[in-house]
Every structure is written in C-alpha cells, then in structure tokens.
Design a protein around this motif. Structure first.
Motif, PDB file in Angstrom:
ATOM      1  N   LEU A 123      -6.761  -6.254   5.606  1.00  8.80           N
ATOM      2  CA  LEU A 123      -6.896  -6.627   4.197  1.00  8.80           C
ATOM      3  C   LEU A 123      -7.865  -5.690   3.474  1.00  8.80           C
ATOM      4  O   LEU A 123      -7.614  -5.257   2.348  1.00  8.80           O
ATOM      5  CB  LEU A 123      -7.396  -8.068   4.089  1.00  8.80           C
ATOM      6  N   THR A 124      -8.969  -5.393   4.118  1.00  8.62           N
ATOM      7  CA  THR A 124      -9.945  -4.476   3.523  1.00  8.62           C
ATOM      8  C   THR A 124      -9.331  -3.097   3.323  1.00  8.62           C
ATOM      9  O   THR A 124      -9.514  -2.451   2.276  1.00  8.62           O
ATOM     10  CB  THR A 124     -11.188  -4.373   4.417  1.00  8.62           C
ATOM     11  N   ALA A 125      -8.579  -2.645   4.326  1.00  7.72           N
ATOM     12  CA  ALA A 125      -7.923  -1.336   4.227  1.00  7.72           C
ATOM     13  C   ALA A 125      -6.860  -1.336   3.133  1.00  7.72           C
ATOM     14  O   ALA A 125      -6.676  -0.336   2.425  1.00  7.72           O
ATOM     15  CB  ALA A 125      -7.310  -0.963   5.575  1.00  7.72           C
ATOM     16  N   LEU A 126      -6.157  -2.448   2.983  1.00  3.99           N
ATOM     17  CA  LEU A 126      -5.156  -2.563   1.921  1.00  3.99           C
ATOM     18  C   LEU A 126      -5.787  -2.436   0.549  1.00  3.99           C
ATOM     19  O   LEU A 126      -5.267  -1.756  -0.339  1.00  3.99           O
ATOM     20  CB  LEU A 126      -4.436  -3.908   2.029  1.00  3.99           C
ATOM     21  N   THR A 127      -6.925  -3.085   0.368  1.00  9.21           N
ATOM     22  CA  THR A 127      -7.628  -3.013  -0.912  1.00  9.21           C
ATOM     23  C   THR A 127      -8.059  -1.585  -1.208  1.00  9.21           C
ATOM     24  O   THR A 127      -7.879  -1.081  -2.321  1.00  9.21           O
ATOM     25  CB  THR A 127      -8.847  -3.948  -0.903  1.00  9.21           C
ATOM     26  N   ALA A 136      -6.437  -0.270  11.437  1.00  9.77           N
ATOM     27  CA  ALA A 136      -6.272  -1.091  10.234  1.00  9.77           C
ATOM     28  C   ALA A 136      -5.671  -0.268   9.104  1.00  9.77           C
ATOM     29  O   ALA A 136      -4.823  -0.760   8.346  1.00  9.77           O
ATOM     30  CB  ALA A 136      -7.620  -1.672   9.820  1.00  9.77           C
ATOM     31  N   GLU A 137      -6.098   0.986   8.990  1.00  9.47           N
ATOM     32  CA  GLU A 137      -5.590   1.858   7.928  1.00  9.47           C
ATOM     33  C   GLU A 137      -4.103   2.143   8.120  1.00  9.47           C
ATOM     34  O   GLU A 137      -3.324   2.165   7.154  1.00  9.47           O
ATOM     35  CB  GLU A 137      -6.376   3.168   7.892  1.00  9.47           C
ATOM     36  N   GLU A 138      -3.698   2.376   9.375  1.00  6.50           N
ATOM     37  CA  GLU A 138      -2.280   2.634   9.648  1.00  6.50           C
ATOM     38  C   GLU A 138      -1.439   1.403   9.356  1.00  6.50           C
ATOM     39  O   GLU A 138      -0.347   1.498   8.778  1.00  6.50           O
ATOM     40  CB  GLU A 138      -2.109   3.068  11.104  1.00  6.50           C
ATOM     41  N   ARG A 139      -1.939   0.258   9.756  1.00  5.57           N
ATOM     42  CA  ARG A 139      -1.207  -0.976   9.478  1.00  5.57           C
ATOM     43  C   ARG A 139      -1.115  -1.225   7.973  1.00  5.57           C
ATOM     44  O   ARG A 139      -0.074  -1.654   7.465  1.00  5.57           O
ATOM     45  CB  ARG A 139      -1.886  -2.153  10.172  1.00  5.57           C
ATOM     46  N   ALA A 140      -2.201  -0.962   7.260  1.00  2.19           N
ATOM     47  CA  ALA A 140      -2.209  -1.157   5.812  1.00  2.19           C
ATOM     48  C   ALA A 140      -1.170  -0.261   5.142  1.00  2.19           C
ATOM     49  O   ALA A 140      -0.427  -0.707   4.256  1.00  2.19           O
ATOM     50  CB  ALA A 140      -3.597  -0.874   5.247  1.00  2.19           C
ATOM     51  N   ARG A 141      -1.094   0.995   5.561  1.00  5.50           N
ATOM     52  CA  ARG A 141      -0.112   1.922   4.975  1.00  5.50           C
ATOM     53  C   ARG A 141       1.315   1.458   5.266  1.00  5.50           C
ATOM     54  O   ARG A 141       2.199   1.558   4.409  1.00  5.50           O
ATOM     55  CB  ARG A 141      -0.342   3.330   5.499  1.00  5.50           C
ATOM     56  N   ALA A 142       1.529   0.942   6.493  1.00  5.78           N
ATOM     57  CA  ALA A 142       2.864   0.465   6.847  1.00  5.78           C
ATOM     58  C   ALA A 142       3.257  -0.754   6.014  1.00  5.78           C
ATOM     59  O   ALA A 142       4.392  -0.868   5.541  1.00  5.78           O
ATOM     60  CB  ALA A 142       2.914   0.118   8.335  1.00  5.78           C
ATOM     61  N   LEU A 143       2.327  -1.667   5.822  1.00 10.60           N
ATOM     62  CA  LEU A 143       2.585  -2.861   5.026  1.00 10.60           C
ATOM     63  C   LEU A 143       2.853  -2.507   3.564  1.00 10.60           C
ATOM     64  O   LEU A 143       3.741  -3.077   2.924  1.00 10.60           O
ATOM     65  CB  LEU A 143       1.395  -3.818   5.121  1.00 10.60           C
ATOM     66  N   ILE A 168       7.012  -5.752   8.296  1.00 14.38           N
ATOM     67  CA  ILE A 168       6.825  -5.711   9.743  1.00 14.38           C
ATOM     68  C   ILE A 168       6.075  -4.437  10.086  1.00 14.38           C
ATOM     69  O   ILE A 168       6.494  -3.340   9.756  1.00 14.38           O
ATOM     70  CB  ILE A 168       8.183  -5.748  10.454  1.00 14.38           C
ATOM     71  N   THR A 169       4.961  -4.568  10.770  1.00 12.96           N
ATOM     72  CA  THR A 169       4.144  -3.412  11.094  1.00 12.96           C
ATOM     73  C   THR A 169       4.727  -2.686  12.300  1.00 12.96           C
ATOM     74  O   THR A 169       4.936  -3.292  13.342  1.00 12.96           O
ATOM     75  CB  THR A 169       2.702  -3.849  11.418  1.00 12.96           C
ATOM     76  N   PRO A 170       5.002  -1.384  12.189  1.00  9.49           N
ATOM     77  CA  PRO A 170       5.537  -0.641  13.314  1.00  9.49           C
ATOM     78  C   PRO A 170       4.615  -0.733  14.524  1.00  9.49           C
ATOM     79  O   PRO A 170       3.397  -0.785  14.402  1.00  9.49           O
ATOM     80  CB  PRO A 170       5.594   0.794  12.768  1.00  9.49           C
ATOM     81  N   ALA A 171       5.216  -0.741  15.690  1.00  3.64           N
ATOM     82  CA  ALA A 171       4.443  -0.900  16.919  1.00  3.64           C
ATOM     83  C   ALA A 171       3.407   0.196  17.100  1.00  3.64           C
ATOM     84  O   ALA A 171       2.366  -0.017  17.711  1.00  3.64           O
ATOM     85  CB  ALA A 171       5.393  -0.924  18.112  1.00  3.64           C
ATOM     86  N   LEU A 172       3.682   1.382  16.560  1.00  2.98           N
ATOM     87  CA  LEU A 172       2.764   2.501  16.755  1.00  2.98           C
ATOM     88  C   LEU A 172       1.550   2.440  15.839  1.00  2.98           C
ATOM     89  O   LEU A 172       0.600   3.199  16.028  1.00  2.98           O
ATOM     90  CB  LEU A 172       3.512   3.832  16.536  1.00  2.98           C
TER      91      LEU A 172
END
Length: 254
Positions: free
Chosen positions: A61-65, A27-34, A19-23
């Motif tokens: 997805l790109t940021a995750l990679t 994309a990079e922040e979401r990738a780190r959270a995931l 679950i991605t934190p609301a803050l």
C-alpha cells in the motif's frame, strides 16, 4: 470525499489491484503489477494478504501511494485535491485496505458480500434514473436533467444534458455516502471506506471524461467561445457543470 482520501493516504493507500505475478517479490514490484492490471475480483486482495501477510500488504500500500504520487508528479505528503492521482489509485488501495481490515476469512466474506450488495444498490438507482422510473428523492434534480435531455433539439445538447446528469449523480452519490445514508447506511467502517473510495473513483472518471469532451468541443469550434443551451435545475447549482442556462466555454476555462 476529502476525509476518505486522507484516511486512505494515512495508511499508505489509494488504488485498486490485479493478480500479482508470481515473480513480483518486492513491495514496489507488486505495486507496479497491481497498478498495471487492477484485478476485477475483490477476492484477489484477500488472497494476496493471506499469501504475504499483513505487514507486507501494508508495504505494498505504501509503495502504491508512492507510485501514484510519482506518476502524478506530486511530492509524497502533499494534500491532493480533485482527481490528479492516477485512476487506478483509489480502487487498488481500497481493495487492499478492505482485505487488511478483515481479521479472518469469515469477516472478509462478510465485508466483501456487503460491499458488493451496497454497490449494486447504488448502481440500481442510476439504472432507474436512466429509465426515468421513480427512485430516491435525493436524485430528483438528476431525474429532471435526464427528462429535460429528451427535449433537447440537437444531439450535442442531448449529450451535454446526459453528461450533466451523470456528473451530478456521481457527486450527489459521494455526498450521500459521506453522510452514511441509503446504500451506505449501517455499513461497517471498512465497508464504508471502500464504498467511499469506489464512488470517489467513479466521480473522478466522469469528471475527467467530461473535461476531455468539453475540450474537444472547444477544439471543434476553433477555440472560440462555445455556447450550449441546456435547462439547469436549481438544485444542480454549484457543481462541475456550472449553473447558467446558457453555458459558455472558452480557452481559459481548462
């Protein structure tokens, strides 16, 4: 397995999510959270897609990679063999890719439920093997290894035999999935890619755990050659644990 990896990478993939934190806005922040907290619920991926849209989900997805390659200290764009990327990578991206593949909620529900059922069918085979009950002929060699482990005279020998069996089960499973047979037969392409990524992740997890265990055996023996004697069925030749009836571990192998 390689085809799945390259397909996921081409879309900027390779992982599982949480679950991605609301803050988390970029994309990079979401990738780190995931990556930090892969979610156990597949619906999390589709919820994220509906929240931020297809384009932003692709950016995640790109940021995750990029994050996975950075953690592994590998230049983005290099073809990676083996299990060098972080363990979260194949799982998170596979979940997000499955969500991206669904054009609407009805399609998502169909993909999600089918993926869950097929993975349950796959997992059931391992359960039957552990109970030494009859299952698919593709796993006869694994069944033989499990049966042989019961006759090992030492705890270490039994442990090794069980680890060999699990290793061969995972690798055979990856091959069967790539051939679109058994649990993968008739799966829609997005579901098939998801199954392949999940089983790939399981194979890597077993491989890494077995490698660490073998290293611990080397350390315990003072670094000298360490020998195991375990029956190795002919059908198992060419896999991770090698083929000789007597296995020798030396400091140079790993």
């Amino acid at each position: 397995m390689r085809r799945v990896f390259l397909t996921l990478y081409a879309i900027g993939v390779m992982a599982l999510a949480v679950i991605t934190p609301a803050l988390a806005q970029t994309a990079e922040e979401r990738a780190r959270a995931l990556a930090a907290h892969p979610p156990p619920d597949l619906d999390t991926y589709y919820s994220l897609k509906t929240e931020i849209g297809d384009d932003q989900t692709g950016a995640v997805l790109t940021a995750l990679t990029a994050l996975a390659y950075a953690e592994a200290n590998i230049p983005v764009g290099d073809v990676v063999s083996g299990c060098r990327l972080p363990q979260w990578n194949a799982l998170v991206s596979a979940g997000l890719l499955l969500a991206l593949s669904a054009s609407d909620r009805a399609t998502w529900t169909l993909y999600r439920d089918d993926a869950r059922k097929r993975l349950a069918d796959w997992d059931r085979i391992w359960g039957l093997l552990q109970k030494q009950e009859k299952t698919e002929a593709d796993f006869d060699a694994v069944a033989g290894q499990i049966a042989a482990s019961q006759h090992e005279p030492t705890e270490k020998g039994r442990t090794l035999a069980q680890r060999v069996a699990r290793d061969q089960f995972e690798r055979r499973s990856a091959q069967i999935t790539s051939e679109k047979r058994l649990w993968a037969q008739g799966a829609a392409e997005p579901v098939h890619l998801y199954l392949s990524a999940i089983i790939y992740a399981h194979t890597c997890a077993a491989d890494i755990d077995n490698t660490m265990w073998l290293k611990s055996q080397l350390a315990e023996s003072g670094g000298s050659a360490y020998r195991f004697t375990v029956p190795m069925p002919t059908k198992m030749r060419g896999f991770w644990f090698s083929t000789p009836i007597t296995m020798s571990l030396s400091r140079n192998r790993y």
